[in-house]
Design an enzyme around this catalytic site. Sequence first.
Site, PDB file in Angstrom:
ATOM      1  N   TYR A  25      -0.362   5.624  -1.853  1.00 52.57           N
ATOM      2  CA  TYR A  25      -0.595   4.201  -2.122  1.00 52.57           C
ATOM      3  C   TYR A  25      -0.942   3.464  -0.829  1.00 52.57           C
ATOM      4  O   TYR A  25      -1.880   2.645  -0.796  1.00 52.57           O
ATOM      5  CB  TYR A  25       0.645   3.581  -2.770  1.00 52.57           C
ATOM      6  CG  TYR A  25       0.588   2.079  -2.897  1.00 52.57           C
ATOM      7  CD1 TYR A  25      -0.194   1.473  -3.876  1.00 52.57           C
ATOM      8  CD2 TYR A  25       1.313   1.254  -2.038  1.00 52.57           C
ATOM      9  CE1 TYR A  25      -0.253   0.084  -4.003  1.00 52.57           C
ATOM     10  CE2 TYR A  25       1.257  -0.130  -2.147  1.00 52.57           C
ATOM     11  CZ  TYR A  25       0.474  -0.706  -3.125  1.00 52.57           C
ATOM     12  OH  TYR A  25       0.417  -2.072  -3.235  1.00 52.57           O
ATOM     13  N   SER A 107       5.167 -10.128  -0.056  1.00 53.61           N
ATOM     14  CA  SER A 107       4.208 -10.080  -1.149  1.00 53.61           C
ATOM     15  C   SER A 107       4.842 -10.532  -2.457  1.00 53.61           C
ATOM     16  O   SER A 107       6.026 -10.287  -2.708  1.00 53.61           O
ATOM     17  CB  SER A 107       3.697  -8.637  -1.317  1.00 53.61           C
ATOM     18  OG  SER A 107       2.965  -8.487  -2.517  1.00 53.61           O
ATOM     19  N   GLN A 128       3.336 -14.677   0.274  1.00 50.74           N
ATOM     20  CA  GLN A 128       1.968 -14.471  -0.207  1.00 50.74           C
ATOM     21  C   GLN A 128       1.927 -14.539  -1.723  1.00 50.74           C
ATOM     22  O   GLN A 128       2.791 -13.991  -2.404  1.00 50.74           O
ATOM     23  CB  GLN A 128       1.452 -13.105   0.277  1.00 50.74           C
ATOM     24  CG  GLN A 128       0.110 -12.698  -0.293  1.00 50.74           C
ATOM     25  CD  GLN A 128       0.251 -11.832  -1.540  1.00 50.74           C
ATOM     26  OE1 GLN A 128       1.331 -11.354  -1.870  1.00 50.74           O
ATOM     27  NE2 GLN A 128      -0.847 -11.651  -2.254  1.00 50.74           N
ATOM     28  N   TYR A 130      -0.855 -14.270  -5.263  1.00 48.01           N
ATOM     29  CA  TYR A 130      -2.160 -13.926  -5.807  1.00 48.01           C
ATOM     30  C   TYR A 130      -2.688 -15.108  -6.625  1.00 48.01           C
ATOM     31  O   TYR A 130      -1.955 -16.054  -6.921  1.00 48.01           O
ATOM     32  CB  TYR A 130      -2.056 -12.678  -6.681  1.00 48.01           C
ATOM     33  CG  TYR A 130      -1.650 -11.454  -5.919  1.00 48.01           C
ATOM     34  CD1 TYR A 130      -2.550 -10.785  -5.097  1.00 48.01           C
ATOM     35  CD2 TYR A 130      -0.350 -10.958  -5.991  1.00 48.01           C
ATOM     36  CE1 TYR A 130      -2.181  -9.664  -4.376  1.00 48.01           C
ATOM     37  CE2 TYR A 130       0.036  -9.836  -5.270  1.00 48.01           C
ATOM     38  CZ  TYR A 130      -0.887  -9.188  -4.469  1.00 48.01           C
ATOM     39  OH  TYR A 130      -0.517  -8.087  -3.751  1.00 48.01           O
ATOM     40  N   THR A 156      -3.946 -14.779  -1.420  1.00 49.86           N
ATOM     41  CA  THR A 156      -4.883 -13.657  -1.382  1.00 49.86           C
ATOM     42  C   THR A 156      -5.977 -13.915  -2.406  1.00 49.86           C
ATOM     43  O   THR A 156      -5.702 -14.019  -3.607  1.00 49.86           O
ATOM     44  CB  THR A 156      -4.161 -12.335  -1.678  1.00 49.86           C
ATOM     45  OG1 THR A 156      -3.223 -12.080  -0.632  1.00 49.86           O
ATOM     46  CG2 THR A 156      -5.149 -11.179  -1.746  1.00 49.86           C
ATOM     47  N   ARG A 165      -8.811   2.944  -6.913  1.00 51.69           N
ATOM     48  CA  ARG A 165      -8.261   3.824  -5.884  1.00 51.69           C
ATOM     49  C   ARG A 165      -7.900   5.143  -6.570  1.00 51.69           C
ATOM     50  O   ARG A 165      -6.939   5.212  -7.335  1.00 51.69           O
ATOM     51  CB  ARG A 165      -7.047   3.173  -5.233  1.00 51.69           C
ATOM     52  CG  ARG A 165      -7.381   1.787  -4.640  1.00 51.69           C
ATOM     53  CD  ARG A 165      -6.194   0.868  -4.553  1.00 51.69           C
ATOM     54  NE  ARG A 165      -6.627  -0.520  -4.405  1.00 51.69           N
ATOM     55  CZ  ARG A 165      -5.806  -1.565  -4.489  1.00 51.69           C
ATOM     56  NH1 ARG A 165      -4.511  -1.379  -4.728  1.00 51.69           N
ATOM     57  NH2 ARG A 165      -6.270  -2.787  -4.355  1.00 51.69           N
ATOM     58  N   LYS A 252      -6.262 -15.535   2.638  1.00 53.05           N
ATOM     59  CA  LYS A 252      -6.479 -14.149   3.054  1.00 53.05           C
ATOM     60  C   LYS A 252      -7.560 -13.500   2.182  1.00 53.05           C
ATOM     61  O   LYS A 252      -7.503 -13.602   0.957  1.00 53.05           O
ATOM     62  CB  LYS A 252      -5.180 -13.353   2.935  1.00 53.05           C
ATOM     63  CG  LYS A 252      -5.295 -11.868   3.259  1.00 53.05           C
ATOM     64  CD  LYS A 252      -3.926 -11.203   3.126  1.00 53.05           C
ATOM     65  CE  LYS A 252      -3.975  -9.724   3.458  1.00 53.05           C
ATOM     66  NZ  LYS A 252      -4.628  -8.932   2.401  1.00 53.05           N
ATOM     67  N   HIS A 276      -8.980  -6.435   2.531  1.00 55.43           N
ATOM     68  CA  HIS A 276      -7.852  -5.856   1.794  1.00 55.43           C
ATOM     69  C   HIS A 276      -7.599  -4.407   2.239  1.00 55.43           C
ATOM     70  O   HIS A 276      -7.233  -3.543   1.437  1.00 55.43           O
ATOM     71  CB  HIS A 276      -8.095  -5.904   0.284  1.00 55.43           C
ATOM     72  CG  HIS A 276      -6.843  -6.172  -0.510  1.00 55.43           C
ATOM     73  ND1 HIS A 276      -6.499  -7.418  -0.961  1.00 55.43           N
ATOM     74  CD2 HIS A 276      -5.858  -5.346  -0.916  1.00 55.43           C
ATOM     75  CE1 HIS A 276      -5.360  -7.352  -1.625  1.00 55.43           C
ATOM     76  NE2 HIS A 276      -4.937  -6.101  -1.610  1.00 55.43           N
ATOM     77  N   ARG A 279      -9.362  -1.605   0.335  1.00 56.87           N
ATOM     78  CA  ARG A 279      -8.824  -1.228  -0.973  1.00 56.87           C
ATOM     79  C   ARG A 279      -9.525  -1.943  -2.127  1.00 56.87           C
ATOM     80  O   ARG A 279      -9.179  -1.727  -3.279  1.00 56.87           O
ATOM     81  CB  ARG A 279      -7.323  -1.531  -1.023  1.00 56.87           C
ATOM     82  CG  ARG A 279      -6.529  -0.675  -0.060  1.00 56.87           C
ATOM     83  CD  ARG A 279      -5.106  -1.184   0.122  1.00 56.87           C
ATOM     84  NE  ARG A 279      -4.312  -1.143  -1.084  1.00 56.87           N
ATOM     85  CZ  ARG A 279      -3.738  -0.050  -1.590  1.00 56.87           C
ATOM     86  NH1 ARG A 279      -3.912   1.117  -0.986  1.00 56.87           N
ATOM     87  NH2 ARG A 279      -3.003  -0.110  -2.677  1.00 56.87           N
TER      88      ARG A 279
END
Length: 387
Positions: A25, A107, A128, A130, A156, A165, A252, A276, A279
């Site tokens: 990860y 996060s 942070q 989203y 973000t 991924r 970000k 990122h 990613r």
Amino acid sequence: MPVITNIDDLKRIYRRRVPKMFYDYAESGSWTEQTFRANTTDFSELLLRQRIAVDMGNRTTRTQMIGQDVSMPVALAPVGVTGMQCADGEIKAARAAEAFGVPFTLSTMSICSIEDVAEHTEKPFWFQVYTLKDDDFMQRLFDRAKAAQCSAAMITVDLQVLGQRHKDIKNGLSAPPKLTPKTVANMMTKVHWGLGMLGTKRRFFGNIVGHAKGVTDPSSLSSWTAEAFDVSLDWDRIRTFRRMWDGPLIIKGIIDERDALEALNVGADAIIVSNHGGRQLDGALSAIRALPRIMDAVGDRIEVHLDSGIRSGQDVLKAVAMGAKGTYIGRAFVYGLGAMGEAGVTRALEVIHKELDVSMAFCGHRDIKTVDRDILMIPRDFSDKWL
């Protein structure tokens, strides 16, 4: 304790001690991983100018990021599921950052909650978020961060959809993880990690479970994550988030100078040049290559930071020389955390600080705030060879 002289030493220990699912990860990018690799290798194209016969005494790497004093221009980046790399991982990383004098960023997709980290630290940390659809949940996230005395919020903006991924899909890494006989068997070989996880009550997403609408337990988390992210995000929506938080705000995920100018217009205090960590969009420009054009576009009208690819103090020095007021480490601190817990994060910070301090001295500077592009030899086409 093993002799640790660089971040790769921590990475080797980390790989042995943490289950493959969580190692992969952290150590992966999207699609072909071209951008993931370029984030680190592009730093090597920037050469340092050595100066001699200069006073190297009384050096300092102390500076400020968004008006906050820091022992060096480095912050711990927000990394999801950090608490699965090591039991209570976010708490341990935050404590190490606090003791070292650098910011820690929690996060939204952390295992330990905002309240958990606040309870176990003494100084404010950053939080942070989203770009999610649910205004009520977003406002409550900001309110919880304020109640925990977080000193900055970070939005973000490059995760409206998820970059593929391959390793995560093959390992069943999702929210929550899909365990298979193979992944369980691998976990059983990581005895130290397993004992730590057995000894903590924090194993799920503490900021989501029990807080998001309809997410009462881990089993209901997957449907929430599939629906929560706002694919229709635009700059007006980001202005809405700016109104929800009245403290210092960092955006970000900026990799294009036009987006940097938009971030300036919505009232952000700082932007982070970041892809990122490679990613999301594979084939995108590395963060360090994108930095010069963004600096040229915004100048000193907004504070510019850099994330993606920092693995050493020399990387920090080069980013600062190119104009960044701060940098972020994600994988570098995760390696330390997975290798040796809180002590490993401290060791990662010590390694980066020493590399930064000594390299700065060799380049003829005693104060990180005086470092500029003069210390670099930059290829003529480093950032502008593309139309």
